[in-house]
Motif scaffolding. Structure first.
Motif, PDB file in Angstrom:
ATOM      1  N   LEU A   2       0.842  -1.192   0.000  1.00  0.00           N
ATOM      2  CA  LEU A   2       0.000   0.000   0.000  1.00  0.00           C
ATOM      3  C   LEU A   2       0.876   1.240   0.000  1.00  0.00           C
ATOM      4  CD1 LEU A   2      -2.793   1.340   0.272  1.00  0.00           C
ATOM      5  CD2 LEU A   2      -2.515   1.200   2.752  1.00  0.00           C
ATOM      6  N   ILE A   3       0.716   2.068  -1.007  1.00  0.00           N
ATOM      7  CA  ILE A   3       1.464   3.324  -1.089  1.00  0.00           C
ATOM      8  C   ILE A   3       0.603   4.432  -0.499  1.00  0.00           C
ATOM      9  CG2 ILE A   3       2.566   4.996  -2.610  1.00  0.00           C
ATOM     10  CD1 ILE A   3       3.108   2.716  -4.549  1.00  0.00           C
ATOM     11  N   GLN A   4       1.121   5.108   0.508  1.00  0.00           N
ATOM     12  CA  GLN A   4       0.367   6.152   1.199  1.00  0.00           C
ATOM     13  C   GLN A   4       0.847   7.545   0.790  1.00  0.00           C
ATOM     14  OE1 GLN A   4       0.912   4.977   5.343  1.00  0.00           O
ATOM     15  NE2 GLN A   4      -1.097   3.989   5.321  1.00  0.00           N
ATOM     16  N   ILE A   5       0.034   8.512   1.133  1.00  0.00           N
ATOM     17  CA  ILE A   5       0.313   9.906   0.802  1.00  0.00           C
ATOM     18  C   ILE A   5       1.560  10.382   1.559  1.00  0.00           C
ATOM     19  CG2 ILE A   5      -1.118  10.845   2.665  1.00  0.00           C
ATOM     20  CD1 ILE A   5      -2.108  12.969   0.690  1.00  0.00           C
ATOM     21  N   PRO A   6       2.408  11.207   0.951  1.00  0.00           N
ATOM     22  CA  PRO A   6       3.589  11.706   1.666  1.00  0.00           C
ATOM     23  C   PRO A   6       3.206  12.519   2.900  1.00  0.00           C
ATOM     24  CG  PRO A   6       3.795  12.099  -0.686  1.00  0.00           C
ATOM     25  CD  PRO A   6       2.398  11.632  -0.458  1.00  0.00           C
ATOM     26  N   ARG A   7       4.040  12.450   3.937  1.00  0.00           N
ATOM     27  CA  ARG A   7       3.794  13.188   5.165  1.00  0.00           C
ATOM     28  C   ARG A   7       3.778  14.692   4.871  1.00  0.00           C
ATOM     29  NH1 ARG A   7       7.173  14.545  10.101  1.00  0.00           N
ATOM     30  NH2 ARG A   7       5.704  14.488  11.847  1.00  0.00           N
ATOM     31  N   GLY A   8       2.824  15.372   5.481  1.00  0.00           N
ATOM     32  CA  GLY A   8       2.734  16.817   5.292  1.00  0.00           C
ATOM     33  C   GLY A   8       1.932  17.233   4.075  1.00  0.00           C
ATOM     34  N   THR A   9       1.255  16.277   3.438  1.00  0.00           N
ATOM     35  CA  THR A   9       0.379  16.592   2.307  1.00  0.00           C
ATOM     36  C   THR A   9      -1.018  16.073   2.628  1.00  0.00           C
ATOM     37  OG1 THR A   9       0.860  14.537   1.110  1.00  0.00           O
ATOM     38  CG2 THR A   9       2.312  16.416   0.693  1.00  0.00           C
ATOM     39  N   GLN A  10      -1.974  16.413   1.796  1.00  0.00           N
ATOM     40  CA  GLN A  10      -3.345  15.981   2.043  1.00  0.00           C
ATOM     41  C   GLN A  10      -4.101  15.810   0.740  1.00  0.00           C
ATOM     42  OE1 GLN A  10      -5.907  18.960   3.889  1.00  0.00           O
ATOM     43  NE2 GLN A  10      -4.698  20.640   3.053  1.00  0.00           N
ATOM     44  N   ASP A  11      -5.065  14.906   0.762  1.00  0.00           N
ATOM     45  CA  ASP A  11      -6.025  14.780  -0.332  1.00  0.00           C
ATOM     46  C   ASP A  11      -7.225  15.661  -0.002  1.00  0.00           C
ATOM     47  OD1 ASP A  11      -4.635  12.764  -1.819  1.00  0.00           O
ATOM     48  OD2 ASP A  11      -5.284  11.288  -0.333  1.00  0.00           O
ATOM     49  N   ILE A  12      -7.622  16.485  -0.936  1.00  0.00           N
ATOM     50  CA  ILE A  12      -8.815  17.316  -0.744  1.00  0.00           C
ATOM     51  C   ILE A  12      -9.914  16.694  -1.583  1.00  0.00           C
ATOM     52  CG2 ILE A  12      -9.759  19.647  -0.874  1.00  0.00           C
ATOM     53  CD1 ILE A  12      -6.845  20.650  -0.858  1.00  0.00           C
ATOM     54  N   ARG A  13     -10.818  16.005  -0.924  1.00  0.00           N
ATOM     55  CA  ARG A  13     -11.799  15.160  -1.604  1.00  0.00           C
ATOM     56  C   ARG A  13     -13.117  15.894  -1.861  1.00  0.00           C
ATOM     57  NH1 ARG A  13     -12.067  10.281   2.438  1.00  0.00           N
ATOM     58  NH2 ARG A  13     -12.001  12.041   3.885  1.00  0.00           N
ATOM     59  N   GLN A 124       3.058  20.703   1.624  1.00  0.00           N
ATOM     60  CA  GLN A 124       2.469  21.322   0.429  1.00  0.00           C
ATOM     61  C   GLN A 124       1.234  22.052   0.905  1.00  0.00           C
ATOM     62  OE1 GLN A 124       1.714  19.045  -3.221  1.00  0.00           O
ATOM     63  NE2 GLN A 124      -0.184  20.189  -3.496  1.00  0.00           N
ATOM     64  N   PHE A 125       1.183  23.350   0.656  1.00  0.00           N
ATOM     65  CA  PHE A 125       0.065  24.162   1.114  1.00  0.00           C
ATOM     66  C   PHE A 125      -0.288  25.159   0.019  1.00  0.00           C
ATOM     67  CE2 PHE A 125       4.061  25.976   2.378  1.00  0.00           C
ATOM     68  CZ  PHE A 125       3.946  27.335   2.158  1.00  0.00           C
ATOM     69  N   VAL A 126      -1.444  25.761   0.138  1.00  0.00           N
ATOM     70  CA  VAL A 126      -1.931  26.673  -0.894  1.00  0.00           C
ATOM     71  C   VAL A 126      -1.970  28.095  -0.351  1.00  0.00           C
ATOM     72  CG1 VAL A 126      -3.859  27.277  -2.403  1.00  0.00           C
ATOM     73  CG2 VAL A 126      -3.271  24.877  -2.033  1.00  0.00           C
ATOM     74  N   GLN A 127      -1.399  29.007  -1.109  1.00  0.00           N
ATOM     75  CA  GLN A 127      -1.413  30.421  -0.737  1.00  0.00           C
ATOM     76  C   GLN A 127      -2.203  31.238  -1.746  1.00  0.00           C
ATOM     77  OE1 GLN A 127       2.572  31.961  -0.257  1.00  0.00           O
ATOM     78  NE2 GLN A 127       2.620  31.478   1.918  1.00  0.00           N
TER      79      GLN A 127
END
Length: 423
Positions: A2-13, A124-127
């Protein structure tokens, strides 16, 4: 594996992404009202841009940048902030020569910093940010802060405050710098290694240290406002006067410094005072950066801007229990019974979509009860039922889900009927 999301990122569903879309729409709308135009810069830039533009004494450059070497042996960096890239584009595309001045730009996009993930902070964040280039008028400083405050207030936030300071011009900063060195030097060995290295490179950054913020010398450090020369003091007072005229409350904080090297004169932060928001209250920050354009190779050009995290904005909205007016309703769900009716439903849904409506049908060959459950989950305003008998008669049964009323509608007027109902 199982490949998981990198630490410090998020899926916006789906279900959450609509909130982001609404916020982005509001950001674009307020920039339209303030006459700021959108700019989109690359996700990665040459590393030297951030070394020169952000400053090599900052935490961003020293510890947080995602830097890599490409196949051409060039050092590239995922952008950690937006201002340097916007200024690079401003210089490279000679926007300073455009007839319309000052140049007023905004951006919305992902940034990348390798920092410890915590509530509201991601790698990864959004500005959302704006930049105004080409004007030394204190009114543009006030405008930038007004736009930020209007944006937060327009989304429904009530517990936000504007905190203001001035770092002065080069002369003022130099005088303050010398005072800081004299203040910290005798006991600099009591501070962290970062502060020790910054003592002679950029002592102002010591005041922004999180490790040593409770050291007794921090509370007695010389204030920048005590070293403002006459012109810097006059500029600072004019900014305050304009904010007061615009009915924008603010607090002065002589200890406020920003984490980037390029700031001069006005610096500010907008903070949440909502109960339970968290220890880190800053929602956004910015300031004036006269000198940055020259550092990146352009002509002498003043500038000012701010950037805000969408993630922290969402936290503030949640803390204040603000519900954004985001609708998840569907205009029409078509329930079909029988093979011929299913085929006909495919065309009806297509026609509804061509008419600009949000429409859906079943694609899993479910029974009628399951199709109605799917319509409920989609929050459909209208459910249209088409069976073999209705198809033969050229009609379709339409149910208004808000009232429960049912109406038989001719197939050839069905799309028009639904379009009129949902207007």
């Amino acid at each position: 594996m199982l490949i998981q999301i990198p630490r410090g990122t998020q899926d916006i569903r789906p279900g959450t992404v609509e909130l982001w879309q609404y916020i982005e729409e509001q950001a674009r709308d307020i920039c339209r009202r303030y006459n700021y135009k959108e700019i989109r810069t690359p996700i990665f830039e040459h590393t030297d841009l951030f070394l020169r533009g952000v400053g090599d004494t900052t935490d961003i450059v020293q510890k947080e940048m995602y830097t890599f070497t490409d196949r051409g042996e060039r050092s590239l960096t995922l952008r950690p902030e937006g201002t340097a890239a916007v200024v690079r584009s401003y210089v490279e595309n000679k926007m300073y020569g455009d007839a319309t001045q000052p140049t007023k730009l905004f951006y919305i996009g992902p940034m990348f910093r390798y920092e410890r993930p915590q509530s509201g902070r991601f790698r990864q964040f959004v500005q959302f940010g704006i930049e105004a280039l080409g004007s030394n008028d204190p009114a543009i400083d006030a405008e930038v802060m007004a736009l930020a405050m209007d944006f937060y207030k327009g989304l429904g936030l009530k517990h936000v405050k504007l905190v203001l300071n001035s770092l002065g011009d080069k002369e003022s900063r130099q005088a303050h710098r010398e005072a800081l060195v004299s203040h910290f030097a005798p006991r600099i060995d009591e501070f962290c290694s970062d502060c020790q290295s910054r003592l002679h490179k950029n002592p102002l950054r010591i005041l922004d240290c999180k490790k040593d913020r409770n050291h007794e010398l921090m509370g007695t450090a010389p204030s920048i406002t005590a070293y403002l020369n006459e012109s810097s003091q006059a500029y600072y007072e004019k900014v305050q006067e304009l904010l007061t005229m615009m009915d924008i409350p603010f607090e002065k904080d002589p200890n406020l410094v920003r984490g980037l090297d390029y700031y001069q004169h006005t610096v500010f932060e907008i903070m949440s005072e909502a109960e339970g928001f968290g220890a880190i209250t800053t929602l956004s920050g910015g300031g004036r950066y006269n000198g940055l354009v020259e550092e990146i190779g352009g002509p002498e050009t003043p500038g000012i801007g701010f950037a805000m995290s969408i993630e922290r904005l969402l936290m503030a909205l949640e803390a204040e229990k603000v519900t954004l007016p985001v609708s998840f309703e569907m205009d029409c769900f078509v329930v079909a019974l029988g093979e011929r009716a299913k085929d006909a439903a495919t065309k009806l849904v297509h026609d509804l979509r061509k008419a600009g409506l949000n429409a859906e049908k079943d694609y899993l060959d479910r029974k009628i009860k399951a199709q109605f459950k799917a319509a409920d989950r989609s929050e459909a305003k209208y459910v249209a039922v088409l069976g073999e008998n209705e198809l033969e008669q050229g009609v379709i049964n339409v149910k208004d889900m808000s009232t429960g009323d049912q109406t038989e509608v001719a197939l050839d007027t069905f799309v028009t009927y639904i379009a009129e109902k949902v207007q």
